[in-house]
Write an enzyme that holds these catalytic residues in place. Sequence first.
Site, PDB file in Angstrom:
ATOM      1  N   GLY A 192       0.182 -10.972 -11.061  1.00  0.00           N
ATOM      2  CA  GLY A 192       1.742 -11.480 -10.100  1.00  0.00           C
ATOM      3  C   GLY A 192       2.954 -10.334 -10.774  1.00  0.00           C
ATOM      4  O   GLY A 192       3.037  -9.785 -11.331  1.00  0.00           O
ATOM      5  N   ARG A 234       8.380 -19.431  -5.088  1.00  0.00           N
ATOM      6  CA  ARG A 234       9.623 -20.491  -4.321  1.00  0.00           C
ATOM      7  C   ARG A 234      10.192 -19.179  -2.918  1.00  0.00           C
ATOM      8  O   ARG A 234       9.897 -18.474  -3.683  1.00  0.00           O
ATOM      9  CB  ARG A 234      10.728 -20.957  -4.498  1.00  0.00           C
ATOM     10  CG  ARG A 234      11.577 -21.579  -3.663  1.00  0.00           C
ATOM     11  CD  ARG A 234      12.713 -22.551  -4.343  1.00  0.00           C
ATOM     12  NE  ARG A 234      13.904 -21.009  -5.577  1.00  0.00           N
ATOM     13  CZ  ARG A 234      15.003 -21.326  -5.254  1.00  0.00           C
ATOM     14  NH1 ARG A 234      15.860 -22.176  -4.636  1.00  0.00           N
ATOM     15  NH2 ARG A 234      15.417 -20.289  -6.545  1.00  0.00           N
ATOM     16  N   GLY A 288       7.095 -21.048 -14.457  1.00  0.00           N
ATOM     17  CA  GLY A 288       7.257 -21.005 -13.169  1.00  0.00           C
ATOM     18  C   GLY A 288       8.127 -21.840 -13.307  1.00  0.00           C
ATOM     19  O   GLY A 288       8.011 -22.980 -13.662  1.00  0.00           O
ATOM     20  N   ASN A 289       8.984 -22.236 -11.695  1.00  0.00           N
ATOM     21  CA  ASN A 289       9.281 -23.605 -11.244  1.00  0.00           C
ATOM     22  C   ASN A 289       8.658 -24.453 -10.901  1.00  0.00           C
ATOM     23  O   ASN A 289       7.408 -24.374  -9.866  1.00  0.00           O
ATOM     24  CB  ASN A 289      10.215 -22.747  -9.851  1.00  0.00           C
ATOM     25  CG  ASN A 289      11.345 -21.921 -10.655  1.00  0.00           C
ATOM     26  OD1 ASN A 289      11.997 -22.463 -11.608  1.00  0.00           O
ATOM     27  ND2 ASN A 289      12.011 -20.531 -10.311  1.00  0.00           N
ATOM     28  N   ASP A 342      19.348 -16.932 -16.796  1.00  0.00           N
ATOM     29  CA  ASP A 342      21.171 -17.376 -15.077  1.00  0.00           C
ATOM     30  C   ASP A 342      22.026 -16.952 -17.075  1.00  0.00           C
ATOM     31  O   ASP A 342      23.246 -16.711 -16.389  1.00  0.00           O
ATOM     32  CB  ASP A 342      21.376 -18.950 -15.508  1.00  0.00           C
ATOM     33  CG  ASP A 342      19.502 -19.404 -14.871  1.00  0.00           C
ATOM     34  OD1 ASP A 342      19.489 -19.024 -13.992  1.00  0.00           O
ATOM     35  OD2 ASP A 342      18.700 -19.806 -15.449  1.00  0.00           O
ATOM     36  N   HIS A 385      17.299 -25.083 -14.178  1.00  0.00           N
ATOM     37  CA  HIS A 385      16.995 -23.918 -13.927  1.00  0.00           C
ATOM     38  C   HIS A 385      17.603 -24.141 -12.769  1.00  0.00           C
ATOM     39  O   HIS A 385      16.270 -24.054 -11.814  1.00  0.00           O
ATOM     40  CB  HIS A 385      16.010 -22.758 -14.422  1.00  0.00           C
ATOM     41  CG  HIS A 385      15.873 -22.328 -13.351  1.00  0.00           C
ATOM     42  ND1 HIS A 385      16.630 -20.857 -13.352  1.00  0.00           N
ATOM     43  CD2 HIS A 385      14.901 -21.193 -13.109  1.00  0.00           C
ATOM     44  CE1 HIS A 385      16.105 -19.772 -13.023  1.00  0.00           C
ATOM     45  NE2 HIS A 385      15.065 -20.283 -12.052  1.00  0.00           N
TER      46      HIS A 385
END
Length: 337
Positions: free
Chosen positions: A14, A92, A130-131, A159, A192
């Site tokens: 990725g 996302r 990974g979210n 962040d 996050h």
Amino acid sequence: MSEPLRVLITGAAGQIAYSLLYSIAKGDVFGANQPIALHLLDIEVMNNVLNGVVMELQDCALPLLKEVIATHEYPKAFKDVDVAILVGAMPRREGMERKDLLKANVKIFKGQGEALNQYAKKTAKILVVGNPANTNCFICRKYAPSIPSENFTCLTRLDQNRAQGQIAQKLKESNVLVSSLDVSNVTIWGNHSSTQYPDVNHAVVNIQGKAVPAREAVKDDNYLDGAFIETVQKRGAAVIAARKLSSAMSAAKAICDHMRDWWTGTAAGQWVSMGVVSDGSYATETGLVFSFPVNISGGAWSIVQGLSISDKAKERIGITLNELVEEKNDAVAVCSD
Ligand SMILES: NC(=O)c1ccc[n+]([C@@H]2O[C@H](COP(=O)([O-])OP(=O)(O)OC[C@H]3O[C@@H](n4cnc5c(N)ncnc54)[C@H](O)[C@@H]3O)[C@@H](O)[C@H]2O)c1
């Protein structure tokens, strides 16, 4: 030279991995004398792309890179790893709800928790990227009970870096020329996600060798309590809107910062933010993966204690805490389906 450090990176075909692998293989994270064996995991349909990444790694001619294992099979990927950076997930896309993302991703992290439990070293240090990163980390840890809880973390360093960058940019408007690195002790509390609380109440700016509290340096509380917080909270979405892809270069840099600090420790008097398993500090729920200010020494983090928290700050921490409790409950339900 010591034995190679076995570093697993998932989602290796990725876009974050594409920015990350070079820095790790070159020695920027674990040190200039630490040989590395990379374990690269992606899903089977990405085999060709992953082979291309392996070719490029060979072509980089990096002296520290001793071995590359590229696979879609968990037993090979997780075998004896010292470090696991779990990036692979469905990213996302613009307009996608967090809840849809959660359903798709939580099961991946259950399986990877089980694989860590079965194959990784018991000392492995794990970073979930990974979210939804905090909740994926919660699930991963739940299914890897043989590895200590303190070895599970999730990424909120991006962040923090964003917050430091915003303050440095703001100061430029009044001709105070500092870099992001001159801003320290910003705290990211919680998830996050857009409920996170970027807190500057204890932040300090180094201006020409003098430590100045961030509020005193910026001289604009309306900005710090308003636009600043919103910009940091929504920065990920702003990058997606502009690039049609989620943050990758900056995410890779933040992963390197997180792992390097975990390895080598934080500077005296400074803390960084990491999603870690809560011990109930600051009225949070024990066991949740929550972003806190942490000091790191000898490879072990500890939550910074005793910071004064205003009523307004408590309210903001409460909002992100509630979101995480809800996410955790949804995730646990998805995993037991
Ligand atoms: N925590 C943070 O600060 C932060 C920041 C940016 C991005 N992210 C998240 O990082 C993740 C990866 O982002 P990206 O831009 O690299 O996405 P990407 O789509 O470019 O890459 C993800 C890779 O993961 C792979 N993958 C999917 N399922 C997998 C599985 N079960 N095992 C192994 N690999 C698998 C995909 O095939 C793909 O190659 C996303 O979830 C994104 O939201 C987190």
